[in-house]
Each structure stands twice: as structure tokens, then as C-alpha cells.
Design a protein around this motif. Sequence first.
Motif, mmCIF file in Angstrom:
data_model
loop_
_atom_site.group_PDB
_atom_site.id
_atom_site.type_symbol
_atom_site.label_atom_id
_atom_site.label_comp_id
_atom_site.label_asym_id
_atom_site.label_seq_id
_atom_site.Cartn_x
_atom_site.Cartn_y
_atom_site.Cartn_z
ATOM 1 N N TYR A 1 72.162 -90.199 -6.705
ATOM 2 C CA TYR A 1 73.115 -90.998 -6.997
ATOM 3 C C TYR A 1 73.918 -91.892 -5.670
ATOM 4 O O TYR A 1 73.711 -91.245 -4.693
ATOM 5 C CB TYR A 1 74.293 -90.472 -7.695
ATOM 6 C CG TYR A 1 75.085 -89.465 -7.253
ATOM 7 C CD1 TYR A 1 76.192 -89.721 -6.580
ATOM 8 C CD2 TYR A 1 74.479 -88.157 -7.306
ATOM 9 C CE1 TYR A 1 76.908 -88.541 -5.933
ATOM 10 C CE2 TYR A 1 75.174 -86.980 -6.834
ATOM 11 C CZ TYR A 1 76.224 -87.102 -5.866
ATOM 12 O OH TYR A 1 77.193 -86.093 -5.282
ATOM 13 N N GLU A 2 74.589 -92.930 -5.944
ATOM 14 C CA GLU A 2 75.108 -93.715 -4.621
ATOM 15 C C GLU A 2 76.688 -93.753 -5.161
ATOM 16 O O GLU A 2 77.206 -93.824 -6.277
ATOM 17 C CB GLU A 2 74.451 -94.935 -4.356
ATOM 18 C CG GLU A 2 75.034 -96.126 -5.510
ATOM 19 C CD GLU A 2 74.350 -97.527 -5.185
ATOM 20 O OE1 GLU A 2 74.256 -97.598 -3.871
ATOM 21 O OE2 GLU A 2 74.344 -98.355 -6.025
ATOM 22 N N VAL A 3 77.381 -94.023 -3.937
ATOM 23 C CA VAL A 3 79.040 -94.169 -4.290
ATOM 24 C C VAL A 3 79.181 -95.151 -3.263
ATOM 25 O O VAL A 3 79.110 -95.278 -1.899
ATOM 26 C CB VAL A 3 79.773 -92.858 -3.510
ATOM 27 C CG1 VAL A 3 81.190 -93.134 -3.738
ATOM 28 C CG2 VAL A 3 79.211 -91.717 -4.372
ATOM 29 N N ILE A 4 79.639 -96.481 -3.858
ATOM 30 C CA ILE A 4 79.998 -97.587 -3.202
ATOM 31 C C ILE A 4 81.232 -97.495 -2.775
ATOM 32 O O ILE A 4 82.175 -97.200 -3.362
ATOM 33 C CB ILE A 4 79.826 -98.929 -4.009
ATOM 34 C CG1 ILE A 4 78.340 -99.144 -4.497
ATOM 35 C CG2 ILE A 4 80.721 -100.092 -3.462
ATOM 36 C CD1 ILE A 4 78.183 -100.134 -5.450
ATOM 37 N N SER B 1 77.540 -98.133 0.855
ATOM 38 C CA SER B 1 77.445 -97.136 0.168
ATOM 39 C C SER B 1 76.760 -95.780 0.800
ATOM 40 O O SER B 1 76.144 -95.857 1.576
ATOM 41 C CB SER B 1 76.743 -97.288 -1.178
ATOM 42 O OG SER B 1 75.377 -97.581 -0.825
ATOM 43 N N TYR B 2 77.362 -94.685 0.272
ATOM 44 C CA TYR B 2 76.911 -93.336 0.477
ATOM 45 C C TYR B 2 75.547 -92.862 -0.469
ATOM 46 O O TYR B 2 76.009 -92.958 -1.736
ATOM 47 C CB TYR B 2 77.795 -92.160 0.695
ATOM 48 C CG TYR B 2 78.650 -92.426 2.050
ATOM 49 C CD1 TYR B 2 78.376 -92.184 3.237
ATOM 50 C CD2 TYR B 2 80.110 -92.732 1.703
ATOM 51 C CE1 TYR B 2 78.964 -92.414 4.510
ATOM 52 C CE2 TYR B 2 81.066 -93.036 2.795
ATOM 53 C CZ TYR B 2 80.264 -92.777 4.137
ATOM 54 O OH TYR B 2 81.253 -93.043 5.280
ATOM 55 N N LEU C 1 73.714 -93.253 4.794
ATOM 56 C CA LEU C 1 74.690 -94.338 4.751
ATOM 57 C C LEU C 1 73.813 -95.806 4.380
ATOM 58 O O LEU C 1 73.126 -95.981 5.330
ATOM 59 C CB LEU C 1 75.724 -94.757 5.651
ATOM 60 C CG LEU C 1 76.789 -95.981 5.717
ATOM 61 C CD1 LEU C 1 77.677 -95.795 4.667
ATOM 62 C CD2 LEU C 1 77.221 -96.096 7.093
ATOM 63 N N LYS C 2 74.013 -96.486 3.425
ATOM 64 C CA LYS C 2 73.245 -97.818 3.361
ATOM 65 C C LYS C 2 74.055 -99.028 3.392
ATOM 66 O O LYS C 2 75.204 -99.095 2.687
ATOM 67 C CB LYS C 2 72.277 -97.652 2.098
ATOM 68 C CG LYS C 2 71.533 -98.906 1.935
ATOM 69 C CD LYS C 2 70.660 -98.825 0.630
ATOM 70 C CE LYS C 2 71.316 -98.950 -0.656
ATOM 71 N NZ LYS C 2 70.510 -98.897 -1.825
ATOM 72 N N ALA D 1 81.309 -88.843 3.860
ATOM 73 C CA ALA D 1 80.198 -88.923 3.029
ATOM 74 C C ALA D 1 80.304 -87.809 1.762
ATOM 75 O O ALA D 1 80.121 -88.093 0.713
ATOM 76 C CB ALA D 1 78.839 -88.714 3.896
ATOM 77 N N ILE D 2 80.373 -86.599 2.519
ATOM 78 C CA ILE D 2 80.338 -85.356 1.566
ATOM 79 C C ILE D 2 81.800 -85.444 0.526
ATOM 80 O O ILE D 2 81.388 -85.326 -0.671
ATOM 81 C CB ILE D 2 80.753 -84.221 2.440
ATOM 82 C CG1 ILE D 2 79.273 -83.804 3.154
ATOM 83 C CG2 ILE D 2 80.744 -83.060 1.250
ATOM 84 C CD1 ILE D 2 78.075 -83.579 2.405
#
Length: 453
Positions: A1-4, A19-20, A30-31, A115-116
Motif C-alpha cells: 500500500y502507499e501513503v500520499i 508518497s511512501y 519514497l516515490k 516513512a514508518i
Amino acid sequence: YEVITSQWEDQGGAQVTISYQNDPKVGIFLKTRTVKPAAGVREKVEHITAYYLNEVIKHTNPLDRSEITYSLTLQHPKNSQMQIPYEETPLSEITHDIAHNQPGVRDARGRVHAAISSLIDHQETEGRVPIKASIPATGYFEDTGKLSHSDYKLFRLTAPAYSKVKTKKAVEVLEEVLRFYAKGGDPAVPGSCDHALTALYFMVAGPLGAIRKAHGVESKILLLTGAPHTGKTILERINASIWSLPEAAAVIGSAKLTPAQLATHLSQTTYPISFDETRNVLSNPGIADLLKSSTTGLLVKERILPKQGFRKQSFYAYSSVIMSTNFIPDLYVGLRERIIPVEFTIKNKKSEDEARKFDRYLNENRETLGYLGAALRQLFMRSWPRIRDIALQPDQVRAGHEILYLLFQHEGIPVPAWLREVEVKFELEEPDPVRIICDFMREDFLRILRNHY
């Protein structure tokens, strides 16, 4: 999953999204995704760790809702045996350890914590993180009226399973213990072993001391004092045996104990722990202040950790306290009223042969005493409403007596004649300055003589 984490439009009209990503195939990265008008999509990836986040559990402390810890596992995508587990650890400590001590981490920009924490926060928002009530200590706590037991990683127990047959055997061993302490060898005679019974009753109710303080009820300190070689330390070891506590962590030599060490010991368990040879520390202002606050409050000490981002570390007085000394020094102001004194006199001293024989018997039956603790644990859980009323009465010694009486009823064990109430004085007599000086001199002279003869 990603987190924006952020989105914006740059000066050229491009849409930028950062996002992470938590990817079971490649780990955490990181993207940065840039969408330019009429120019397609460009993605930039910055790897943070080769492990991905798995199995997150959130722990909340019912005795302090602001204290939150996590248990989680970082899993390697290509090797199921490669894991980095954490148990009930503050998130800042987890991310610090990952960034500085673990393999496969690229944290040049200090993004591990961001990130975490972002990934965990996303999972919590989605309702995918189980929340477990537990205190960061081994022992009992109450949450919404229910009794629970917490097993803390720094204080492990090896408690036996409940056994009705072995509980009866443990009571027989306990009677032999009291026979050793009784004047004349008969614990049924009133007053013959009240000093040992007082300690025993305190130990029985001891694991519930933190719950007492959470309800505003004082939890006093048991002080075993008097002539040397009269069995004070043996009782401390018996306490460890009843509750299956590791003896090294439950009977602590305290001749040079510091306030920080004391705070650490008190915060690891709700079970009663013993501090042996406290002659010097009872007059230490820092220790005295800490002990005073530990009888009425749970939070007893805080300190700032500069090496961990100036995080504030708290110490909680979960444990009930037993202390022993050959004689009582001039106590610090206010400490005298917070003590349950139990005096051992020269009349309690046994011959070397009796002491050796009893020590051998105790070593052979130490594990058996653990079944008494197992039965008490079961009683606490099954009859908590009644136990709670007993435990919260002002007199801790009477509470222990009533709990032990209730245990015998539940187990169908005939109530022995030695199970009786004891009279405990909760105030120490005013010290005689001359006697204090003479006691110090006597102890020092005897120590020097023993070293040479």
C-alpha cells in the motif's frame, strides 16, 4: 500500500505527488510522481529499507493513556527467515534502531521515521492495526473493570500451570516454612510467627499494589529489620519462589543502590520485589523521595535522553516493595509513615544445623511453592470483583490474609490454625540517637572482626 504525504503543482504546471510505499516485493521506498501537461508521467524512487512493514500491534497503557508502544515486524521480501522484530517499544526507539543499527537501510535524508510513522498511521486510520491494552511491565492491571495480566519482555516469568494437587503440596511446604520461623516450632500458637505471617500476607496481596495506587489507595513498603541471620533474606527468596520470579531480579543487593537503578527495578513488574541490605540507602534523600512518591503514585521519575532525540523516559512504580536491613538508620523525613515494620529479634535466630537443614529443604521444594502462586493467579482472574474489594482496603496485610483465606476455601483446603490475623504497628518508634550510633559501631566492629577471624 502507499501513503500520499503531499501533493502540489509546480511552476511549470506539473502535478507532483510524494508518497511512501510499503511493498512486499522490494521493501519501503519514497516515490515522487510528476505528471507534466502533454509530457507524460515521470517517477523517481528512493529506497529507504530493503524490508517491508508487517504485523503491527499498538499497545496502550491503561494506567497512563499517553504512553503508547508498538510491536511490529520488518520482513525481508526474498527470505522469510530474515526478520527484524520489535516488542512493545516506543516508535521513536524503533525508527532510531532501524536507521542506525539494521542492515539494508538507506537513510541519508533521515526519512526512516517519517516513512514508518506514516505507514503505521495509515494502517491505524484504516482500522487495520489491532490495539492491545497492556502495561510496559510484567504483572496485573485493571482496564474497564476487568483484570488482565501483562508479560513484559524485560521481566520474564516461568510460572507453572495450575494444579489442585500441587497447590495442596505447596501449602504443606508453606506450613514447614512457618514452622521454621515459629518460636517453639508450632506456627499455630498465637504470636509465635507473626513476623513471618505479616511478610507472607504482604507478599500475597503484593502483585495488586499498582491497582491500589491507580485507585488512590496507598501501597506501603514492607521493611524487615532486626538481628542478622534471622531469616529476613530467606523470606525475600520465598517471595520470589511463590510468584516464580527470577531470583536475580526479585532479590536485589542494595548497599550501593542509586535512585535511577531503584526506579528501573520498580518499573519492570507489579509483583513484589525485595531490596536487601538497605542500611545505607534508606537515609539517601534521592532514594527516600522516590520511595515516598512510590507508595501513593505510579509515575515516580522522568528523565530526558539526549542520545535519543531528547525523548522523555518515564519510570513507573508498579512494584510492591520489600526492604531489609539489620537495623533501622535515621530515616529521611516522611518515610517513616510509609513503612510497615516487621522486627526480627535474636530469639528468631536458629542454630547453624537448623538453618542448614531448612535451607536444604527449601531448595528441594522451591519450585513447589510456585504452585501456590499459580493458584493465586487463577483466583485473581476468576474472582476479580471480590478480590478487588479485598485488595483495595487500607490494610495491605489484612488484605493478604483474607485473600489467602479465600484461596483455601476455593481449593477445598481445611483452613489451618496458623492462618490468623496479625497485629501490625504501622508506625515506628522514635529512634534513640545513642542506640543508632552504637548499632552502627557494633556492625562495623563485627564486620572488621569477621574479616580477620
